[in-house]
Scaffold this active site. Structure first.
Site, short mmCIF file in Angstrom:
data_model
loop_
_atom_site.label_atom_id
_atom_site.label_comp_id
_atom_site.label_asym_id
_atom_site.label_seq_id
_atom_site.Cartn_x
_atom_site.Cartn_y
_atom_site.Cartn_z
N ARG A 243 0.81 -1.22 0.00
CA ARG A 243 0.00 0.00 0.00
C ARG A 243 0.85 1.27 0.00
O ARG A 243 0.32 2.38 -0.09
CB ARG A 243 -0.98 -0.02 1.17
N GLU A 329 -5.80 -0.82 6.16
CA GLU A 329 -4.95 -2.01 6.18
C GLU A 329 -3.78 -1.77 7.13
O GLU A 329 -3.23 -2.72 7.69
CB GLU A 329 -4.44 -2.33 4.76
N LYS A 485 -8.36 -15.51 2.39
CA LYS A 485 -7.68 -16.13 1.24
C LYS A 485 -7.62 -17.65 1.42
O LYS A 485 -7.82 -18.41 0.48
CB LYS A 485 -6.25 -15.60 1.11
O1 F6P Z 1 -4.40 -9.03 0.22
C1 F6P Z 1 -3.86 -7.82 0.54
C2 F6P Z 1 -2.58 -7.57 -0.18
O2 F6P Z 1 -1.57 -8.38 0.30
C3 F6P Z 1 -2.20 -6.10 -0.09
O3 F6P Z 1 -1.51 -5.80 1.05
C4 F6P Z 1 -1.44 -5.91 -1.35
O4 F6P Z 1 -1.34 -4.56 -1.68
C5 F6P Z 1 -2.30 -6.70 -2.32
O5 F6P Z 1 -2.71 -7.81 -1.58
C6 F6P Z 1 -1.62 -7.12 -3.59
O6 F6P Z 1 -0.49 -7.90 -3.37
P1 F6P Z 1 0.57 -8.17 -4.50
O7 F6P Z 1 1.15 -6.88 -4.91
O8 F6P Z 1 1.58 -9.08 -3.89
O9 F6P Z 1 -0.13 -8.84 -5.65
#
Ligand code: F6P
Length: 528
Positions: A243, A329, A485
């Site tokens: 984020r 978050e 998840k």
């Molecule tokens: O599920 C939340 C998360 O882990 C976020 O913190 C993150 O920004 C998003 O999923 C996407 O993750 P990635 O960039 O690893 O695909």
């Protein structure tokens, strides 16, 4: 509000920005006490530990160094003893070179045509920040000019409807797909990436991937495994939280493709200006610190659980969705950084819409229902001014009339006595009364250029960090997103076996079993 000295002490200027927090429910004494709270929670030390690259994200054993992503070339910021700024600039230079090639047409697609459209696939932090910045720049005259003839779209949701919307009207021959994922394992992003790979290869053949797909990730091994040439991968690092990654290749690559690297560099400079202000300004004049302390005041002392983010700018329509992730978050936690249950609640419920749209929607509740501290964000100079002959004011002045009026309406309200003087009938007086004393703050930006967008981003990022530091939590992990998840994996397995072998849902509770059965029996999804 009638004490000019108090109000004056609650206004802060920095680098063209004006912050007015005089409409907070705080006295000068409150501010002193909040500054003492900052001291008691070792805020100075915690900010230094962040900038010094210490592993303040202790549950993931990582540094938190998004500030290094926008640091000047000659800065020294160390993670695990190594200066990371040269690595950051290596990637930025690579992005500049690549985006120049795409934009000039010297890099062409499989059939020899220039790639004028970009679809960035990513979700959460690999999507919301870049979308916010893209939306903010879209109507800036300079950015508009530099994006002529190009399109940038974002594919985030695994809903196939989002795929359909993204590819609608685009031609694979002239499209570049950027797969953005810190981990390169996120289920939604990877399936969307496979779907667009199919879209490209079905039209242009398997070898077209090398010309039409690039990636941004910390996991370059998985990028290669996916079939994207590692030379076409843009790295970032585990010390960048998802984020907080818009200033890494996550945002810089798609935005440079659309607007050119020099435009994005201005955005990085704006963020860097706030980083320096945050790191070095005494707390009583430090915008992110003051905002963070006031948010702690509102949540933990006054008990207001929400915060409305209200930009009086259509260009900032994706700002609240981005801050929702940055804030919720980060600070939606139930235990202290040491793992102890917290005796108070952290984080706030962030939501928002551009004014004046929000006024015609949820402001009723803010004026007469629950008390929700509001952030009013206004822009002095419109990106797209309009003045119609014969109108009382320009269109932007009309918008800004609301920006200036709403905070006072919330602060002062309207008393029954005032209503009586206006001869309002007795039975309507309770309905037309506004209690007032509802807190807000106003942030005025001189204009909305790439530089200002960078400033705004960094102010909110650091504000959220300040809140977390004072609450004593880890604002940089996100374990709360994991459970859903895992459960989705179980459901995915069930759907697969039901579709392929006709097995009935098993191992779920009554409610989920019933819903799954109804879905399987009535859906028209293809049998695999
Ligand atoms: O599920 C939340 C998360 O882990 C976020 O913190 C993150 O920004 C998003 O999923 C996407 O993750 P990635 O960039 O690893 O695909």
């Amino acid at each position: 509000m009638s004490d000019a000295n108090r109000c004056q002490s609650m206004m802060m200027e920095f680098d063209g920005l004006l912050l007015d927090y005089s409409r907070q429910r705080a006295t000068v004494e409150t501010m002193d006490k909040l500054l003492n709270l900052a001291k008691a929670s070792q805020l100075t030390e915690k900010i230094s530990r962040m900038f010094n690259g210490e592993h303040i994200n202790s549950t993931e054993n990582r540094s938190v160094l998004h500030v290094a992503l926008r640091a000047p070339k000659d800065a020294v910021i160390k993670a695990d003893g190594m200066n990371v700024v040269p690595e950051v600039w290596n990637v930025l230079d690579k992005i500049k070179e690549f985006s120049d090639k795409i934009r000039s047409g010297s890099w062409v697609g499989a059939t020899g045509k220039p790639l004028k459209d970009v679809i960035a696939i990513g979700i959460g932090g690999s999507f919301l920040g870049p979308l916010f910045v893209h939306t903010a720049l879209q109507t800036d005259p300079e950015a508009l000019e530099s994006a002529k003839g190009r399109q940038l779209r974002f594919l985030a949701n695994i809903d196939p409807v989002d795929v359909a919307r993204n590819i609608s009207g685009l031609n694979p021959e002239t499209t570049l797909v950027v797969v953005v994922s810190k981990t390169f394992t996120t289920a939604e992003t990877m399936l969307n990436a496979r779907t667009l790979r199919e879209w490209i290869t079905a039209a242009l053949g398997a070898s077209a991937v090398a010309k039409h797909m690039v990636a941004v990730s910390t996991n370059l091994a998985l990028v290669e495994k996916f079939g994207i040439d590692p030379n076409n991968a843009f790295a970032f690092w585990d010390w960048v939280g998802g984020r907080y990654s818009v200033c890494s290749a996550v945002g810089v690559l798609p935005l440079s493709l659309q607007y050119g690297f020099s435009m994005v560099e201005k955005f990085l400079k704006g963020a860097s200006s706030i980083d320096q202000h945050f790191q070095s300004t005494p707390f009583e004049k430090n915008i992110p610190v003051l905002l963070g302390l006031l948010s702690v005041w509102n949540v933990s002392f006054l008990g207001y659980p929400a915060r409305a983010i209200l930009p009086y700018s259509q260009a900032l329509e994706k700002f609240a969705p981005h801050i929702q992730q940055v804030s919720m978050e980060s600070n939606g936690k139930g235990v202290s950084i040491d793992g102890l249950p917290l005796p108070f609640e952290t984080g706030e419920i962030d939501f928002g819409e551009p004014g004046t749209n929000g006024q015609h929607s949820f402001y009723q509740l803010i004026h007469q229902g629950r008390v929700i501290p509001c952030d009013f964000i206004g822009i002095v100079k419109s990106q797209q001014p309009v003045y119609l002959k014969g109108e009382v004011v320009s269109n932007h002045d009309e918008l800004m009339s609301n920006f200036f009026a709403q905070p006072d309406a919330l602060a002062y309200g309207k008393t029954p006595e005032q209503l009586q003087k206006e001869n309002v009938s007795e039975n309507l007086i309770p309905h037309k009364t506004f209690s007032g004393n509802r807190p807000s703050l106003s942030l005025l930006l001189p204009e909305l250029t790439a530089y200002n967008v960078g400033q705004l981003l960094a102010i909110y990022e650091h504000r959220v960090a300040v809140q977390g530091f004072v609450w004593g939590i880890n604002s940089f992990d996100q374990w709360g997103v994991e459970l859903g998840k895992v459960l989705a994996t179980q459901v995915r397995k069930q759907l697969h076996s039901s579709r392929t072998q006709g097995t009935a849902p098993e191992g779920f509770n009554y409610s989920t079993t019933t819903l799954l059965k109804r879905y399987l029996e009535t859906s028209s999804e293809p049998q695999m």
